[in-house]
Design an enzyme around this catalytic site. Structure first.
Site, PDB file in Angstrom:
ATOM      1  N   ARG A   1       0.955  -0.801  -0.089  1.00 44.68           N
ATOM      2  CA  ARG A   1      -0.342   0.375  -0.052  1.00 44.68           C
ATOM      3  C   ARG A   1       0.850   1.354   0.072  1.00 44.68           C
ATOM      4  NH1 ARG A   1      -2.507  -3.394   3.942  1.00 44.68           N
ATOM      5  NH2 ARG A   1      -4.302  -4.517   3.573  1.00 44.68           N
TER       6      ARG A   1
ATOM      7  N   LYS B   1      -2.760  -3.165   7.559  1.00 44.51           N
ATOM      8  CA  LYS B   1      -4.217  -2.806   8.184  1.00 44.51           C
ATOM      9  C   LYS B   1      -4.145  -3.887   9.541  1.00 44.51           C
ATOM     10  CE  LYS B   1      -6.944  -0.602   4.655  1.00 44.51           C
ATOM     11  NZ  LYS B   1      -7.645  -0.861   3.985  1.00 44.51           N
TER      12      LYS B   1
ATOM     13  N   HIS C   1      -2.544   2.706  -5.661  1.00 46.88           N
ATOM     14  CA  HIS C   1      -3.242   1.590  -5.615  1.00 46.88           C
ATOM     15  C   HIS C   1      -3.141   0.826  -6.961  1.00 46.88           C
ATOM     16  CE1 HIS C   1      -4.512  -0.018  -1.770  1.00 46.88           C
ATOM     17  NE2 HIS C   1      -6.017  -0.620  -2.726  1.00 46.88           N
TER      18      HIS C   1
ATOM     19  N   ARG D   1      -0.999  -1.869  -6.720  1.00 51.92           N
ATOM     20  CA  ARG D   1      -0.668  -2.988  -5.930  1.00 51.92           C
ATOM     21  C   ARG D   1      -1.805  -4.129  -6.251  1.00 51.92           C
ATOM     22  NH1 ARG D   1      -1.423  -5.034  -0.758  1.00 51.92           N
ATOM     23  NH2 ARG D   1      -3.167  -4.489   0.271  1.00 51.92           N
TER      24      ARG D   1
ATOM     25  N   HIS E   1      -4.109  -9.760   3.619  1.00 51.96           N
ATOM     26  CA  HIS E   1      -5.415  -9.448   3.721  1.00 51.96           C
ATOM     27  C   HIS E   1      -5.902 -10.516   4.373  1.00 51.96           C
ATOM     28  CE1 HIS E   1      -6.396  -7.691  -0.709  1.00 51.96           C
ATOM     29  NE2 HIS E   1      -6.268  -7.329   0.285  1.00 51.96           N
TER      30      HIS E   1
ATOM     31  N   TYR F   1      -9.202  -8.091  -5.720  1.00 55.31           N
ATOM     32  CA  TYR F   1      -8.049  -7.503  -6.094  1.00 55.31           C
ATOM     33  C   TYR F   1      -7.472  -7.987  -7.102  1.00 55.31           C
ATOM     34  CZ  TYR F   1      -7.390  -3.993  -1.995  1.00 55.31           C
ATOM     35  OH  TYR F   1      -7.772  -3.296  -1.452  1.00 55.31           O
TER      36      TYR F   1
END
Length: 304
Positions: A154, A177, A245, A248, A271, A280
């Site tokens: 990211r 995250k 983004h 990615r 993830h 994605y």
């Protein structure tokens, strides 16, 4: 109620390892919700008032937000924050939060990420490098975009690297995250791009200072990379979806197209859910059928 909100947010930081940007968004969403209730209910807020919230009150809030121009996706995020806070408050103060917790989020069509084609991704890196007349800035921008595409980071993760990451090792340990830690292999072109930038940068790369610097030496702002990519995509004739983004997204999609395992790509991206990884990646039906035909035992039996 503000004190209760502060305590809830503190718990989110401690228990969920929520990023500061997430906590800030929660706060804004909930302050807006509470402000609406004060006007809507015509009374001060406390556990008793929260316990009397009805389905019609929730619908009135959602209609108010839509009238302000809040899109369905954003409203669904706001409702999620409201439910989390009210559920915590109900558990603490002992009231029935069913009308709030059973409120349905608005439906919205999930936007599938748009990766760049392989040639376009490489062209983006090359074009970004020549946007600045200052050599070290051009090398810096190319290094950032190469790391995004080469490692699947990211933008916040790439710009969060410090000088102790230089020279880039064979693997990076990234905290993403939700505080999830992952190990990301670093390919040669990414190491080379960062080394070229560090050699030209007019700053000492100490361990506790940012790796990617702005013109004044502070940590590079994500907007600077977004802007240089915007200029590059206009020159290349790429769509507005060619953002940091998107690099990615391209990393994940190109790995999958080359035969990469979806579960392994999930680990590389950090993830929590495999379903997120699937969103994605951009794989056409022909590619899926090829994998199916080559891997499923029944499909293979007819070929053996």
């Amino acid at each position: 109620m503000r004190d209760a909100l502060d305590r809830w947010l503190t718990q989110r930081r401690a228990l969920d390892n929520a990023a500061e940007a997430t906590v800030t968004a929660y706060r804004a969403d909930l302050l807006g919700f509470l402000a609406f209730l004060v006007g809507h209910l015509g009374e001060g807020l406390g556990p008793a008032a929260m316990g009397r919230l009805s389905t019609s009150d929730m619908r009135a809030w959602m209609a108010h937000e839509r009238a302000r121009g809040v899109q369905a996706r954003s409203l669904a995020r706001q409702l999620s924050a409201v439910k989390g806070f009210v559920a915590w408050l109900a558990d603490r103060d002992g009231f029935d939060a069913t009308p709030v917790l059973t409120t349905r989020a608005p439906r919205f069509q999930r936007r599938l990420p748009r990766p760049l084609a392989r040639d376009a991704a490489r062209a983006m890196i090359d074009t970004v490098e020549v946007q600045s007349q200052t050599s070290w800035i051009g090398a810096r921008d190319a290094a950032v975009v190469t790391v995004l595409y080469g490692c699947g980071l990211r933008i916040s993760e790439a710009l969060g690297l410090n000088g102790d990451a230089s020279p880039l090792p064979d693997v990076l340990r990234i905290t993403g995250k939700g505080g999830r830690e992952r190990v990301v292999p670093v390919i040669g072109p990414a190491r080379d791009a960062v080394a070229a930038y560090v050699a030209l940068a007019p700053f000492e790369m100490t361990a506790d200072e940012p790796l990617f610097r702005g013109t004044r030496g502070g940590r590079l702002n994500p907007r600077a990379i977004a802007k240089v990519m915007e200029n590059a995509r206009m020159q290349l004739g790429l769509p507005a979806t060619a953002t940091p983004h998107a690099m990615r997204h391209s990393f994940a999609t190109h790995l999958l197209e080359a035969g990469g395992d979806l579960r392994a790509i999930q680990e590389l991206l950090g993830h929590a859910s495999l379903a997120t990884t699937q969103g994605y990646t951009s794989v056409d039906t022909a590619r899926l059928m090829e994998v199916y035909d080559n891997a499923h035992p029944l499909a293979r039996r007819g070929k053996d």
